[in-house]
Every structure is written in C-alpha cells, then in structure tokens.
Design a protein around this motif. Structure first.
Motif, PDB file in Angstrom:
ATOM      1  N   GLU A 136      -2.344   5.767   0.710  1.00  0.00           N
ATOM      2  CA  GLU A 136      -3.454   4.971   0.170  1.00  0.00           C
ATOM      3  C   GLU A 136      -4.374   4.485   1.291  1.00  0.00           C
ATOM      4  OE1 GLU A 136      -4.026   0.994  -2.651  1.00  0.00           O
ATOM      5  OE2 GLU A 136      -2.032   1.761  -2.215  1.00  0.00           O
ATOM      6  N   CYS A 169      -6.555   1.950   3.214  1.00  0.00           N
ATOM      7  CA  CYS A 169      -6.531   0.493   3.378  1.00  0.00           C
ATOM      8  C   CYS A 169      -7.966  -0.018   3.383  1.00  0.00           C
ATOM      9  CB  CYS A 169      -5.850   0.129   4.685  1.00  0.00           C
ATOM     10  SG  CYS A 169      -5.956  -1.629   5.095  1.00  0.00           S
ATOM     11  N   LEU A 183       0.846  -1.204   0.000  1.00  0.00           N
ATOM     12  CA  LEU A 183       0.000   0.000   0.000  1.00  0.00           C
ATOM     13  C   LEU A 183       0.875   1.246   0.000  1.00  0.00           C
ATOM     14  CD1 LEU A 183      -2.703  -0.915   2.675  1.00  0.00           C
ATOM     15  CD2 LEU A 183      -2.996  -0.852   0.202  1.00  0.00           C
TER      16      LEU A 183
END
Length: 167
Positions: free
Chosen positions: A84, A86, A80
């Motif tokens: 970003e 999750c 990730l």
C-alpha cells in the motif's frame, strides 16, 4: 520506491523551484532515510495570508511562517498493507515569506525552499524540534541531506541553524 507528488500553487504564490526538483528532493530524502515504501506527498505553495490562517488554526500562532507540515501516515505504520502507498501528508510553504527569510540568512530563495522541503518532509517522517536535543538531531539530518540533494550545482552554503543559538 519512489514518491509521488501532488503540487498546488495559489495564484499569487510563485515557488523558487520547479515541481520536478521538489520531487527529486523528496525522493533523495526518502532514500537516505531508508524508506522503501512508495509514498505520496502533497505540496502547496500559498500566500503569507493563507499560511497565517493555517498557522493560527493549527498552532494558535496568528502570523505567517515559512513551512507547515501535516502528517497523515508514517511508512512504518503496521496498519498499512505491505504494497500500500503511504500517504505521508501535506507540506505547505509560503514562497514570499521564504524569500524574505532567505535575505535574512544570506541564502537564495531556491536554497531556502530546498531547506523547507527537507524540513517539512522530516516533520512528516516524525522528526521535530520542540526540545533542544531533538532540534540538534533534526538539524544534523538536514545538514547531511542538503549536502546530497540532487541540484543543478547552484546550492549555496545554506545556513541551517534555525533552532539553536550557538551555531
């Protein structure tokens, strides 16, 4: 960071708590667990029949259950990007089952739902209770979390022990 919540209710499913409270519970758990990344959670409230179908498909158990969790990503996943979101995964709860279970444990349907939210989210974060040692750890975390949840002050003395015989 804060969690985002996508909530779905089947027509026949009537959860004992509102979406706002579920989101505040998720945020409290993530904060207490030290999760700094923004996380997305899907929450579905379904009938006993629907959760039984999922339980059979994914766990080979042909019966309804209280909660199922389906992990997608973990916050510490190195794949990730730093900024970003999750996508933690999906939590599925059967309110009718949970309400009956609350009667068995002497709690309210709302408190039992709160426990299922905490329990389900801990599964998405990688905790499980398949082994006795892991069950004890998970239960201790649940106990701690239920004491700090943002509620309207009506949280009863929820019986948490579901995996050990001695408590």
């Amino acid at each position: 960071m804060a969690a985002t919540l996508d909530m779905f209710c089947e027509d026949t499913a009537h959860p004992a708590i509102q979406q706002e409270e579920a989101l505040s519970i998720f945020n409290a758990v993530l904060e207490e667990r030290g999760i700094l990344r923004e996380c997305s959670i899907s929450l579905s409230f379904v009938s006993d029949e629907s959760i039984a179908e999922l339980n059979e498909e994914w766990r080979d158990v042909a019966a309804p259950t209280d909660v199922l969790s389906f992990e997608i990503e973990r916050p510490n996943d190195p794949d990730l990007a730093e900024d970003e979101v999750c996508e933690l995964g999906d939590i599925v709860i059967a309110p009718e089952y949970v309400a009956r279970q609350a009667l068995d444990f002497g709690t309210s349907a709302a408190d039992e739902t709160r426990l299922m939210l905490v329990h389900g989210l801990l599964h998405l974060l990688g905790y499980d209770h398949m082994e006795e040692h892991d069950a004890i750890i998970m239960q201790r975390i649940e106990d701690k979390l239920l004491q700090i949840l943002p509620t309207d002050g009506t949280l009863s003395a929820t019986v948490l022990t579901r995996h050990r015989e001695d408590a």
